[in-house]
Design a protein around this motif. Structure first.
Motif, mmCIF file in Angstrom:
data_model
loop_
_atom_site.group_PDB
_atom_site.id
_atom_site.type_symbol
_atom_site.label_atom_id
_atom_site.label_comp_id
_atom_site.label_asym_id
_atom_site.label_seq_id
_atom_site.Cartn_x
_atom_site.Cartn_y
_atom_site.Cartn_z
ATOM 1 N N PRO A 110 0.819 -1.226 0.000
ATOM 2 C CA PRO A 110 0.000 0.000 0.000
ATOM 3 C C PRO A 110 0.854 1.279 0.000
ATOM 4 N N ASP A 111 2.076 1.164 0.509
ATOM 5 C CA ASP A 111 2.939 2.360 0.545
ATOM 6 C C ASP A 111 4.374 1.886 0.330
ATOM 7 N N ILE A 112 4.700 1.629 -0.915
ATOM 8 C CA ILE A 112 5.942 0.917 -1.202
ATOM 9 C C ILE A 112 7.177 1.780 -0.986
ATOM 10 N N ARG A 113 7.011 3.106 -1.022
ATOM 11 C CA ARG A 113 8.191 3.963 -0.812
ATOM 12 C C ARG A 113 8.470 4.187 0.673
ATOM 13 N N ALA A 114 7.431 4.581 1.428
ATOM 14 C CA ALA A 114 7.653 4.952 2.832
ATOM 15 C C ALA A 114 7.707 3.742 3.759
ATOM 16 N N THR A 115 6.722 2.838 3.593
ATOM 17 C CA THR A 115 6.669 1.688 4.508
ATOM 18 C C THR A 115 6.490 0.387 3.737
ATOM 19 N N PRO A 116 7.530 -0.013 2.999
ATOM 20 C CA PRO A 116 7.407 -1.271 2.244
ATOM 21 C C PRO A 116 7.283 -2.458 3.182
ATOM 22 N N ARG A 117 6.466 -3.426 2.793
ATOM 23 C CA ARG A 117 6.282 -4.627 3.607
ATOM 24 C C ARG A 117 7.351 -5.668 3.279
ATOM 25 N N ARG A 118 7.798 -5.668 2.048
ATOM 26 C CA ARG A 118 8.816 -6.615 1.619
ATOM 27 C C ARG A 118 10.011 -5.841 1.082
ATOM 28 N N PHE A 119 11.156 -6.523 1.051
ATOM 29 C CA PHE A 119 12.341 -5.870 0.506
ATOM 30 C C PHE A 119 12.946 -6.729 -0.597
ATOM 31 N N TRP A 120 13.180 -6.081 -1.740
ATOM 32 C CA TRP A 120 13.839 -6.756 -2.852
ATOM 33 C C TRP A 120 15.133 -6.012 -3.137
ATOM 34 N N PRO A 121 16.251 -6.711 -3.136
ATOM 35 C CA PRO A 121 17.556 -6.037 -3.224
ATOM 36 C C PRO A 121 17.675 -5.121 -4.436
ATOM 37 N N ALA A 122 17.186 -5.536 -5.577
ATOM 38 C CA ALA A 122 17.331 -4.717 -6.778
ATOM 39 C C ALA A 122 16.064 -3.929 -7.079
ATOM 40 N N PHE A 123 14.918 -4.575 -6.913
ATOM 41 C CA PHE A 123 13.661 -3.930 -7.298
ATOM 42 C C PHE A 123 13.309 -2.773 -6.357
ATOM 43 N N SER A 124 13.555 -2.937 -5.052
ATOM 44 C CA SER A 124 13.143 -1.902 -4.089
ATOM 45 C C SER A 124 13.780 -0.551 -4.383
ATOM 46 N N PRO A 125 15.125 -0.491 -4.552
ATOM 47 C CA PRO A 125 15.716 0.816 -4.887
ATOM 48 C C PRO A 125 15.234 1.333 -6.244
ATOM 49 N N ALA A 126 15.011 0.440 -7.185
ATOM 50 C CA ALA A 126 14.591 0.884 -8.516
ATOM 51 C C ALA A 126 13.201 1.497 -8.489
ATOM 52 N N ILE A 127 12.292 0.868 -7.759
ATOM 53 C CA ILE A 127 10.901 1.345 -7.759
ATOM 54 C C ILE A 127 10.796 2.682 -7.017
ATOM 55 N N ALA A 128 11.751 2.921 -6.100
ATOM 56 C CA ALA A 128 11.747 4.191 -5.352
ATOM 57 C C ALA A 128 11.970 5.381 -6.282
ATOM 58 N N GLU A 154 10.525 5.656 -9.139
ATOM 59 C CA GLU A 154 9.350 5.806 -10.006
ATOM 60 C C GLU A 154 8.230 6.540 -9.279
ATOM 61 N N GLU A 155 7.296 7.078 -10.078
ATOM 62 C CA GLU A 155 6.115 7.765 -9.530
ATOM 63 C C GLU A 155 5.062 6.724 -9.112
ATOM 64 N N VAL A 156 5.455 5.910 -8.170
ATOM 65 C CA VAL A 156 4.565 4.825 -7.765
ATOM 66 C C VAL A 156 4.455 4.815 -6.240
ATOM 67 N N GLY A 157 3.208 4.948 -5.725
ATOM 68 C CA GLY A 157 3.008 4.944 -4.272
ATOM 69 C C GLY A 157 2.592 3.581 -3.755
ATOM 70 N N ALA A 158 1.748 2.901 -4.536
ATOM 71 C CA ALA A 158 1.235 1.591 -4.095
ATOM 72 C C ALA A 158 1.262 0.617 -5.258
ATOM 73 N N ILE A 159 1.599 -0.651 -4.950
ATOM 74 C CA ILE A 159 1.548 -1.722 -5.954
ATOM 75 C C ILE A 159 0.780 -2.904 -5.374
ATOM 76 N N PHE A 160 -0.132 -3.406 -6.180
ATOM 77 C CA PHE A 160 -0.848 -4.626 -5.798
ATOM 78 C C PHE A 160 -0.667 -5.651 -6.915
ATOM 79 N N ALA A 161 -0.157 -6.817 -6.553
ATOM 80 C CA ALA A 161 0.109 -7.847 -7.558
ATOM 81 C C ALA A 161 -0.764 -9.077 -7.288
ATOM 82 N N PHE A 162 -1.382 -9.566 -8.346
ATOM 83 C CA PHE A 162 -2.260 -10.738 -8.239
ATOM 84 C C PHE A 162 -1.772 -11.835 -9.190
ATOM 85 N N PRO A 163 -1.682 -13.079 -8.710
ATOM 86 C CA PRO A 163 -1.249 -14.159 -9.606
ATOM 87 C C PRO A 163 -2.394 -14.619 -10.507
ATOM 88 N N LEU A 164 -2.039 -15.097 -11.670
ATOM 89 C CA LEU A 164 -3.013 -15.762 -12.546
ATOM 90 C C LEU A 164 -2.765 -17.263 -12.417
#
Lengths: 236, 236
Positions: free
Chosen positions: A84-102, A104-114
């Motif tokens: 819900p707040d990937i920049r300020a209070t991320p719930r998970r940490f990804w070594p490469a993706f986390s710094p990269a997404i910071a 971007e103009e992205v506040g929240a990401i929701f991912a759903f599997p198919l």
């Protein structure tokens, strides 16, 4: 509030099954800024099928290039991954993706599997520029929509690959075996006939074998689809 | 005291008539017919193929659900006396499979493997309309005796009238639709057999027997019972 999900489910069910036709109803239902639909993993290959804007396309691209991120986790876990707040209070940490997404103009990401049973087909990424919550209710409803999307994606992939049984001598007998195996998978997993048929078809496609062969394995009880605590898997 | 042959034939006709009166279930009607032929006539196995909407013959009833017999019967839709009988509307006798024409080589091989030596095919025909064909297989060579031929023909005629009786014969579309419905219910029956085979860990033959006896006991068409089993709204 269930109305917008009901409408979206109707629209998704009735659409032509192209990914481009499915992003609109998803956005209408959840009310976020962007959504993408992708195939992921070895089964159908990793590729964005449709993205409603450049930003969400970039979110996909980062995850696919880096090989990590919410969408991969959602696929591995078989459930939604919410940030819900990937920049300020991320719930998970990804070594490469986390710094990269910071960046971007992205506040929240929701991912759903198919997912269709044990088949991991791909994922849906949704984002908003500002942080925001997705309620448990909305999450559950979106998972239902993801189910419809996943079936469309798989059906189209199978159709494009020509994964139907080849006609010819004995093909009607082979259909009988497939019907019986479909029934066994219905009872094994408690799923619909359409899904059970799709599972056998998907299995055959993944292994490059005729549907009849997979059906015969089910009938001989050498291939059993079972529910495990981690989700649905197949035993050999 | 053993009932006379006439008495048993009379019973057979009465039970066929019953099938038509009680509820309209083509699959049950045809199943009764093939079993009657097997038990009363000098034949080892029997099967009935009906014309599907695409004009091809499909197996709808056979004296065993075992895949080897089903395969032989289904192959009869493509070559051999059965398809010839359907095409010509005439009885076709093959008193010795060793004297099959070369174009029936595959049929000959499969039938021989099953231990059959002669085949007799009777069209399901009423005036100009042929809706399918009945295959009678025997483990001995030679012609079927004339009395058995008459009895089989009479029962086949009765079944044909039963199938067509609610429909105007002129309306071939309606007839085709009716036959297609029977064949569609066969798909559901195959799936339901799979459900029962999985649930109770039983063979397909046993599964079919359970499905049929449930349908009979509850006076419901087998296709309807099968549909509810597949949809999981009925469990037994």
């Amino acid at each position: 509030m269930a109305d917008r999900f009901t409408r979206a489910a109707d629209a998704l069910t009735r659409c032509d099954g192209t990914a481009a036709a499915m992003t609109g109803p998803l956005l209408d239902a959840v009310g976020l800024d962007g959504v993408s639909i992708s195939t992921m993993g070895e089964f159908l290959g990793t590729e964005t099928l449709a993205a409603s804007d450049d930003q969400v396309a970039r979110v996909d691209e980062l995850q696919f290039d880096l090989g990590e991120g919410p969408c991969w986790d959602a696929l591995a876990l078989g459930r939604a991954v919410l940030e819900p707040d990937i920049r300020a209070t991320p719930r998970r940490f990804w070594p490469a993706f986390s710094p990269a997404i910071a960046q971007e103009e992205v506040g929240a990401i929701f991912a759903f599997p198919l997912l269709i049973g044990p088949l991991r087909v791909g994922g849906i990424d949704m984002y908003s520029t500002e942080p925001r919550e997705l309620t448990a209710e909305d999450t559950a409803q979106t998972e239902v929509l993801a189910g419809i999307v996943g079936r469309h994606v798989l059906r189209r992939a199978l159709r494009e690959a020509g994964g139907e049984d080849l006609p010819g001598l004995g093909s009607r007998t082979s259909r009988r075996a497939v019907h019986q195996a479909t029934g066994m998978v219905i009872a094994q997993l408690g799923i619909s006939a359409d899904d059970a048929h799709l599972l056998i078809q998907g299995r055959a496609f993944a292994e490059g074998r005729p549907m009849r062969d997979v059906a015969e394995d089910v009938l001989a009880r050498t291939l059993i689809f079972t529910v495990t605590p981690d989700g649905i898997e197949e035993d050999r | 005291m053993t009932p006379t042959r006439e008495g048993r034939l009379f019973d057979a006709f009465a039970s066929l008539a019953d099938t038509m009166v009680v509820g309209y279930d083509i699959v049950e009607l045809l199943q009764t017919l093939v079993e009657t032929c097997q038990s009363l006539l000098d034949v080892s196995a029997a099967g009935i193929l009906l014309a599907a909407a695409d004009g091809e013959l499909e197996l709808v009833a056979s004296t065993s659900e075992q895949s080897t017999l089903v395969e032989a019967m289904q192959l009869a839709a493509e070559q051999g006396p059965c398809i010839e009988s359907f095409t010509t509307g005439e009885v076709v006798s093959l008193p010795d499979i060793e004297h099959s024409p070369p174009e029936w080589a595959q049929f000959q091989r499969v039938v021989r493997e099953q231990g059959f030596r002669s085949v007799y095919a009777i069209p399901l025909k009423l005036r100009d309309t042929t809706i399918g064909s009945m295959n009678l297989m025997r483990t001995e060579t030679g012609e079927l005796n004339p009395e058995d031929v008459r009895a089989a023909q009479a029962m086949a005629d009765m079944a044909t009238i039963g199938i067509l009786h609610q429909r105007a014969l002129r309306d071939s579309d309606e007839t085709r639709e009716q036959l297609q419905r029977a064949l569609n219910s066969r798909v559901l029956i195959e799936q339901a057999k799979g459900v029962l085979a999985q649930t109770h860990q039983i063979s397909m033959d046993e599964a079919f027997a359970r499905l049929r006896s449930f349908a009979r006991a509850n006076r419901q068409p087998m296709g309807d019972v099968a549909e509810r089993l597949v949809q999981r709204t009925l469990i037994f």
